[in-house]
Design an enzyme around this catalytic site. Structure first.
Site, short mmCIF file in Angstrom:
data_model
loop_
_atom_site.label_atom_id
_atom_site.label_comp_id
_atom_site.label_asym_id
_atom_site.label_seq_id
_atom_site.Cartn_x
_atom_site.Cartn_y
_atom_site.Cartn_z
CB ALA A 1 -1.77 57.89 0.39
CB CYS B 1 8.56 74.08 0.45
SG CYS B 1 9.74 75.38 0.29
CB THR C 1 3.09 38.56 -2.52
OG1 THR C 1 3.32 37.65 -3.60
CG2 THR C 1 2.94 37.80 -1.22
N1 PMP Z 1 -1.52 62.56 0.58
C1 PMP Z 1 -1.29 63.28 1.67
C2 PMP Z 1 -2.26 64.37 2.04
C3 PMP Z 1 -0.17 63.04 2.47
O1 PMP Z 1 0.04 63.77 3.56
C4 PMP Z 1 0.72 62.01 2.09
C5 PMP Z 1 1.97 61.71 2.90
N2 PMP Z 1 2.86 62.79 2.96
C6 PMP Z 1 0.44 61.26 0.93
C7 PMP Z 1 -0.69 61.57 0.20
C8 PMP Z 1 1.34 60.14 0.47
O2 PMP Z 1 1.18 59.04 1.33
P1 PMP Z 1 2.21 57.81 1.34
O3 PMP Z 1 3.38 58.26 2.17
O4 PMP Z 1 1.45 56.68 1.98
O5 PMP Z 1 2.58 57.50 -0.05
#
Ligand code: PMP
Length: 372
Positions: A69, A315, A234
């Site tokens: 994400a 934090c 990939t």
């Molecule tokens: N957005 C939110 C709300 C999350 O809780 C997190 C993970 N801490 C992320 C984005 C980032 O996700 P990822 O670990 O897959 O990069």
């Protein structure tokens, strides 16, 4: 160990673990190759894409797999804010992968507007709508807070935002919402939506960005043209195929009694402020402010006693500030003593009962030390 930091990451499910070995041994081919065993893997990737799309009620080709994400959020903010003209709006509650992406644009001169939160951790909708004008090009509002579990009604918010300015692009970070609360994103005004596998029992290093068919999005990475030419590289075959296992394994019906039990027991302790509220929660995260203790110290003591909890992830250790909790008008004493308890479908009530007793015991221990 009783693991209560599932908002940070989850343990891969048994099905995922079993499937991993099989994939490493048998499905190691490059999915772009044209011989039969590789074509078979490509078909499995498309099946996984369909499973993600079903959860988001969108078309399969609106799902682009990413490395997680953080990548999806960086892509959404960086390329969703097209031509870097006009203003963009985020909320004070956003994960650093959205917040810092917006700050990077601000450093280059973009007009970044930040909507505050209510005391219940949700975005202050009225203040947010006041920030939108004819020049608003991009909005990012998270679906569920990773700090408090507070939910934002992003489908309604996106609909109303587009009534004010129909040209804006609307993104939502759905990481802590996916599989946990309804995420019927496809038929709505949301254009972009980020998810991640390791928060639901899948593997780290895989996620996806939903890109609405109506949106013309610039590529994230150029190269071999994988992922609809939008995100070359990939494919992470093991991550993508087991993402599907994690989705099918995720049982949504089991955390409510655990959530209620924790709130009921911890609210009885003096000097405790629960920052997660039954009326707007995903049900998976409980943010607990404890006056008179330092959260890092409590976290260590709990770890020594076999209970793992989280701290507010935004934090910063240098500044000791917590942007999200401060925006909720929580006082410093409760922020300094803030822990985050987060659940998954495998968490049992027995574990929660034991953990709550250990938490209570250690709060008393710390407070009695401080009070001499
Ligand atoms: N957005 C939110 C709300 C999350 O809780 C997190 C993970 N801490 C992320 C984005 C980032 O996700 P990822 O670990 O897959 O990069």
């Amino acid at each position: 160990m009783i693991y209560l930091d599932n908002a940070a990451t989850t343990k891969p499910t048994e099905k995922v673990l079993r499937h991993c070995e099989m994939i490493l041994r048998e499905d190691f081919y490059n999915p772009s190759a044209l011989y039969y065993p590789a074509i078979k893997i490509k078909t499995k990737i498309e099946q996984a894409r369909k499973s993600v799309a079903e959860k988001l009620k969108c078309f399969a080709d609106e799902i682009i797999f990413t490395s997680g994400a953080t990548e999806a959020n960086n892509w959404a903010v960086g390329c969703g804010f097209k031509n870097k003209k006009g203003n963009l709006i985020i909320s004070e509650g956003e994960h650093p992968s959205v917040f810092e992406s917006a700050m990077a644009l601000k450093a280059k001169g973009a007009d970044v507007r930040i909507a505050p939160l209510n005391t219940n951790g949700a975005i202050d909708c009225e203040k947010f709508f006041e920030l939108i004008d004819d020049n608003t090009a991009f909005v990012s509002i998270m679906h569920v807070s990773n700090e408090t579990g507070a939910t934002n009604p992003v489908v309604e918010i996106a609909g109303r935002a587009k009534k004010i300015n129909k040209k804006l692009v609307f993104h939502s970070d759905g990481v802590q919402a996916f599989c946990k609360i309804p995420t019927d994103i496809g038929p709505t005004s949301i254009d972009l939506y980020s998810i991640s596998a390791h928060k639901i029992g899948g593997l780290k290093g895989v996620g996806a960005l939903y890109i609405s068919k109506n949106l013309n999005m610039a590529s994230m990475m150029l190269g071999g043209g994988q992922e609809r030419r939008l995100r070359s590289g990939t494919e992470n075959v093991m991550g993508i195929l087991t993402f599907e296992d994690a989705i099918s394994d995720f049982d949504t019906d089991c955390v409510k009694p655990l959530f209620e039990y924790i709130i009921e027991r911890l609210s009885k302790i003096d000097g405790i402020k629960i920052n997660s509220f039954p009326e707007n929660t995903s049900g998976y995260i409980i943010s607990v402010g404890i006056s008179g203790v330092k959260s890092e110290v409590l976290q260590h003591l709990l770890c020594d006693d076999g209970v793992l909890v989280g701290l507010g992830s935004a934090c910063s250790s240098k500044t000791k500030k917590n942007r999200v909790l401060e925006s909720m008008k929580i006082t410093k004493d409760f922020i300094d003593g803030n822990i985050r308890i987060s659940l998954c479908p495998q968490t049992s009530i027995e574990e929660i009962k034991t953990a709550v007793e250990i938490i209570e015991k250690n709060i008393c221990k710390l407070r009695s030390k401080i009070n001499g």
